[in-house]
Design a protein around this motif. Sequence first.
Motif, PDB file in Angstrom:
ATOM      1  N   ALA A  18      -9.220  -1.064  14.850  1.00 42.54           N
ATOM      2  CA  ALA A  18      -9.461  -2.466  14.655  1.00 42.54           C
ATOM      3  C   ALA A  18     -10.790  -3.143  14.841  1.00 42.54           C
ATOM      4  N   ASP A  19     -10.977  -4.068  14.020  1.00 44.72           N
ATOM      5  CA  ASP A  19     -12.382  -4.635  13.980  1.00 44.72           C
ATOM      6  C   ASP A  19     -12.333  -5.758  14.809  1.00 44.72           C
ATOM      7  N   PRO A  20     -13.097  -5.749  16.035  1.00 43.96           N
ATOM      8  CA  PRO A  20     -13.114  -6.945  17.134  1.00 43.96           C
ATOM      9  C   PRO A  20     -13.668  -8.288  16.289  1.00 43.96           C
TER      10      PRO A  20
ATOM     11  N   TYR B 144       3.206  -3.719  13.072  1.00 37.48           N
ATOM     12  CA  TYR B 144       3.976  -2.629  12.880  1.00 37.48           C
ATOM     13  C   TYR B 144       4.233  -2.749  11.341  1.00 37.48           C
ATOM     14  N   TYR B 145       3.289  -1.788  10.702  1.00 40.65           N
ATOM     15  CA  TYR B 145       3.481  -1.628   9.498  1.00 40.65           C
ATOM     16  C   TYR B 145       4.667  -0.876   8.763  1.00 40.65           C
TER      17      TYR B 145
ATOM     18  N   PRO C 277      -4.370  -4.300  16.524  1.00 40.57           N
ATOM     19  CA  PRO C 277      -4.094  -2.642  16.052  1.00 40.57           C
ATOM     20  C   PRO C 277      -2.914  -2.690  15.119  1.00 40.57           C
ATOM     21  N   ILE C 278      -3.215  -1.820  14.110  1.00 44.58           N
ATOM     22  CA  ILE C 278      -2.073  -1.902  13.029  1.00 44.58           C
ATOM     23  C   ILE C 278      -1.624  -0.414  12.992  1.00 44.58           C
ATOM     24  N   CYS C 279      -0.371  -0.311  13.300  1.00 41.33           N
ATOM     25  CA  CYS C 279       0.415   1.112  13.273  1.00 41.33           C
ATOM     26  C   CYS C 279       1.477   1.123  12.137  1.00 41.33           C
TER      27      CYS C 279
ATOM     28  N   SER D  48      -4.983   3.960   9.696  1.00 43.23           N
ATOM     29  CA  SER D  48      -4.256   2.868  10.664  1.00 43.23           C
ATOM     30  C   SER D  48      -4.883   3.136  11.947  1.00 43.23           C
ATOM     31  N   ASP D  49      -4.308   2.468  12.703  1.00 44.55           N
ATOM     32  CA  ASP D  49      -4.433   2.621  14.340  1.00 44.55           C
ATOM     33  C   ASP D  49      -3.397   3.393  15.011  1.00 44.55           C
TER      34      ASP D  49
END
Length: 292
Positions: A3-5, A194-195, A226-228, A246-247
């Motif tokens: 993730a980009d802060p 949650y993707y 974050p993306i999971c 993703s993360d």
Amino acid sequence: MPADPAAPQARSANRPAGRPSRIAARFAALRAEGRGALIPFLEAYDPDLATSMEILRGMPAAGADLIEIGVPFTDPMADGPIIQAAGQRGLKAGATLAGALAMVRAFREGDDATPVILMGYLNPILSYGAERFAADAAAAGVDGIIVVDMPPEEAEVLAPHAKEAGLDIIRLVAPTTDAARLPLVLNASSGFVYYVAITGITGTKSAAPEELAAAIPRIRAHTDLPICIGFGVRTPEQAAHAARVSDGAVVASALIDTLAKSLDAEGRPAPDSARRVLDQVRALAQAVRAAR
């Protein structure tokens, strides 16, 4: 990618000032390591309490970075046949929402670091009492909740209590979530996003790699969470790809399927049922850790 802060908009809206977040701490540590997360799933009490506790306790050493625990429910509309069957086994073994919380309390006696997310449906929470549930879940050591059938527009029944208790509400974003709705969902999210990589129920198909590579930047433009990726992540190769784009990767049906195939005709576990699942978690973790 991590993730980009500096990304705009959605932040961890449910996190009160006084309670540190295991979820945020874990993703920060993984970001520092330059890798994604493995999030394996187990169904509470599947096929019995002892076996599910053995799997739960063994997951961190096998490579789980976060753990998702399903709470069995009689009408699991988002779950495919594999997890539906796990839920039925869990209910037959005596699973309740209170029992799932007791599992987390027992897990916390030996592990105070690994984030735990409960996944379930709204009806058992309302029957338990939303305010009481949030307080008891936090006290048990739960870090986040996924309530599949609670859209942001109807979340006031639980969201204020979750925020007060310091529980992250993790939202599902699907391929069908359009540009108008995406900010609404993300602004109501915390912990991670949650993707749902496929349209439909769990465990039935997998998303193509190019579809995931296109979908994640669309979400990341709106959030610094974050993306999971979950739903349809079954193999080490698929988990590794999810962790690259993703993360993190959430793996559920594949692990439940391994457990189910180890049971006898009466649904009883074999001596090595838990070991088979944990060996699979190790293989997934190795792939995720080597992905970047």
